[in-house]
Scaffold this motif. Sequence first.
Motif, PDB file in Angstrom:
ATOM      1  N   LYS A  96       6.249 -66.778  -6.700  1.00 36.74           N
ATOM      2  CA  LYS A  96       5.947 -66.089  -7.958  1.00 36.74           C
ATOM      3  C   LYS A  96       6.595 -64.708  -8.044  1.00 36.74           C
ATOM      4  O   LYS A  96       6.593 -64.085  -9.102  1.00 36.74           O
ATOM      5  N   VAL A  97       7.121 -64.213  -6.963  1.00 34.61           N
ATOM      6  CA  VAL A  97       7.705 -62.868  -6.942  1.00 34.61           C
ATOM      7  C   VAL A  97       8.769 -62.712  -8.036  1.00 34.61           C
ATOM      8  O   VAL A  97       9.552 -63.624  -8.302  1.00 34.61           O
ATOM      9  N   THR A  98       8.770 -61.576  -8.695  1.00 37.20           N
ATOM     10  CA  THR A  98       9.806 -61.235  -9.669  1.00 37.20           C
ATOM     11  C   THR A  98      10.889 -60.433  -8.951  1.00 37.20           C
ATOM     12  O   THR A  98      10.589 -59.449  -8.279  1.00 37.20           O
ATOM     13  N   ILE A  99      12.125 -60.852  -9.090  1.00 46.58           N
ATOM     14  CA  ILE A  99      13.242 -60.163  -8.448  1.00 46.58           C
ATOM     15  C   ILE A  99      14.086 -59.500  -9.536  1.00 46.58           C
ATOM     16  O   ILE A  99      14.532 -60.165 -10.481  1.00 46.58           O
ATOM     17  N   GLY A 100      14.265 -58.198  -9.410  1.00 49.26           N
ATOM     18  CA  GLY A 100      14.996 -57.462 -10.430  1.00 49.26           C
ATOM     19  C   GLY A 100      15.996 -56.493  -9.859  1.00 49.26           C
ATOM     20  O   GLY A 100      16.028 -56.221  -8.649  1.00 49.26           O
ATOM     21  N   MET A 101      16.835 -55.966 -10.748  1.00 47.61           N
ATOM     22  CA  MET A 101      17.802 -54.936 -10.404  1.00 47.61           C
ATOM     23  C   MET A 101      17.597 -53.751 -11.339  1.00 47.61           C
ATOM     24  O   MET A 101      17.278 -53.927 -12.506  1.00 47.61           O
ATOM     25  N   PRO A 125       0.265 -59.117 -19.225  1.00 49.81           N
ATOM     26  CA  PRO A 125       1.630 -59.084 -18.676  1.00 49.81           C
ATOM     27  C   PRO A 125       1.644 -59.287 -17.164  1.00 49.81           C
ATOM     28  O   PRO A 125       0.633 -59.095 -16.485  1.00 49.81           O
ATOM     29  N   VAL A 126       2.786 -59.653 -16.660  1.00 49.29           N
ATOM     30  CA  VAL A 126       2.944 -59.721 -15.208  1.00 49.29           C
ATOM     31  C   VAL A 126       2.895 -58.314 -14.643  1.00 49.29           C
ATOM     32  O   VAL A 126       3.174 -57.333 -15.326  1.00 49.29           O
ATOM     33  N   HIS A 127       2.513 -58.212 -13.377  1.00 55.18           N
ATOM     34  CA  HIS A 127       2.455 -56.927 -12.665  1.00 55.18           C
ATOM     35  C   HIS A 127       1.520 -55.943 -13.369  1.00 55.18           C
ATOM     36  O   HIS A 127       1.806 -54.743 -13.446  1.00 55.18           O
ATOM     37  N   VAL A 128       0.410 -56.447 -13.876  1.00 56.50           N
ATOM     38  CA  VAL A 128      -0.476 -55.615 -14.705  1.00 56.50           C
ATOM     39  C   VAL A 128      -1.071 -54.435 -13.941  1.00 56.50           C
ATOM     40  O   VAL A 128      -1.398 -53.406 -14.528  1.00 56.50           O
ATOM     41  N   ASN A 129      -1.165 -54.557 -12.634  1.00 59.03           N
ATOM     42  CA  ASN A 129      -1.742 -53.459 -11.838  1.00 59.03           C
ATOM     43  C   ASN A 129      -0.725 -52.394 -11.465  1.00 59.03           C
ATOM     44  O   ASN A 129      -1.105 -51.351 -10.906  1.00 59.03           O
ATOM     45  N   PHE A 130       0.545 -52.623 -11.766  1.00 64.21           N
ATOM     46  CA  PHE A 130       1.563 -51.583 -11.621  1.00 64.21           C
ATOM     47  C   PHE A 130       1.715 -50.959 -13.005  1.00 64.21           C
ATOM     48  O   PHE A 130       2.531 -51.395 -13.808  1.00 64.21           O
ATOM     49  N   ILE A 131       0.916 -49.949 -13.266  1.00 66.76           N
ATOM     50  CA  ILE A 131       0.766 -49.492 -14.648  1.00 66.76           C
ATOM     51  C   ILE A 131       1.974 -48.736 -15.175  1.00 66.76           C
ATOM     52  O   ILE A 131       2.080 -48.543 -16.389  1.00 66.76           O
TER      53      ILE A 131
END
Length: 376
Positions: free
Chosen positions: A183-188, A370-376
Amino acid sequence: MRTKRPDKNKAPLILDGHKLFWHTDRIRAWLNGERIAPITIDCALTRRCSYRCVYCYGKFQANDEKKMSRGVIFRFLDDAASIGVKAVSFVGDGESTCSPHLYDAIKRAYANGLDVALGTNGYFLGEEKLNEALGRLAYLRFNISAADAHNYAAIMGCRQDCFDKVCAVIKKAVSIKKEKRLKVTIGMQMVLLPEFSGQVVPFAKLGKRLGVDYAVIKHCSDSQERGLAVDYARYHQLEGVLKEAEGYSDGDYLVKAKWSKLLSHGKRGYGCCFGAPFMLQVSGSGLVAPCGMLFNKRYKRYHIGNVADTPFRQIWESRRYWEVMRLLSSSRFNINKTCGTLCLQDKINEFLWDLKNGRARLNTPIGETPVHVNFI
């Protein structure tokens, strides 16, 4: 600003804005004068870094160096979970892959029920460690501000061959994610200085070629004295190229410019800092301060403690912690004379300022979380 991925079956991915709306319980407690735990903590595990990026804010953050040992890191993560912190991202004033304790820290945070994320230049990530980490991370973000070896080396302060190595690491991470259906989101992430606008579209193309989930193009923060000499007016001249880059988005890949900050002229619309209690930063030296812009020794007035010396829970419960938080939210704190531009808490500060001044309401958000909701 809420941005949905083109695929309607996926939860929204917010890359320009904030997710504080989904934490109304913590906001109400704060409005009632209660002592709240941070929702998110950004924490580097060291102040060391293998690169020397031209836009690095780290040179403005020097403070008393202490070692973040394995025991200190574990104690910090245990305390964070025990007081109600929801997410920890290993990112900040150092490159956390330079710490020998990073992977143990990811495991410990995950075991404690914390959402965990990592921001990195990616150079020291290897296949074995990626296999260890990816299943426990909410997101893995690669900081890569150029799309070819020559410009990469010039902008990020490293050898040209680092570019190919990092691209190979990104491809491997994407491969592992797909193979294991993680489920990890990988970004740049590109930190854009206006003079490097020629890299914007190639960066968007590179992300698509490597198969990441998103590529975000962000502003460059600057110190209060404008030590990086960022010309914020020039961002307005780049709207065309930024929109062209966003055009490479599709159902599996999102390219997003942080418009709200890129077009802000580096100015803020609030008079003090309300955001620090919700989103705290900890230096790679162990220093606990309201934000990274106040890490430097010259801002000792706002320093709260050091997790290498004192358990984090004890720091959070201390009179000193809440004295500093109250000072930041008072008329005694001149945010325009003390703070640099476009800080980490900028968007939540805007919202909380409007909320306090009756220009915003605390409503339950409508729509999918949204995804990553706890990373505000």
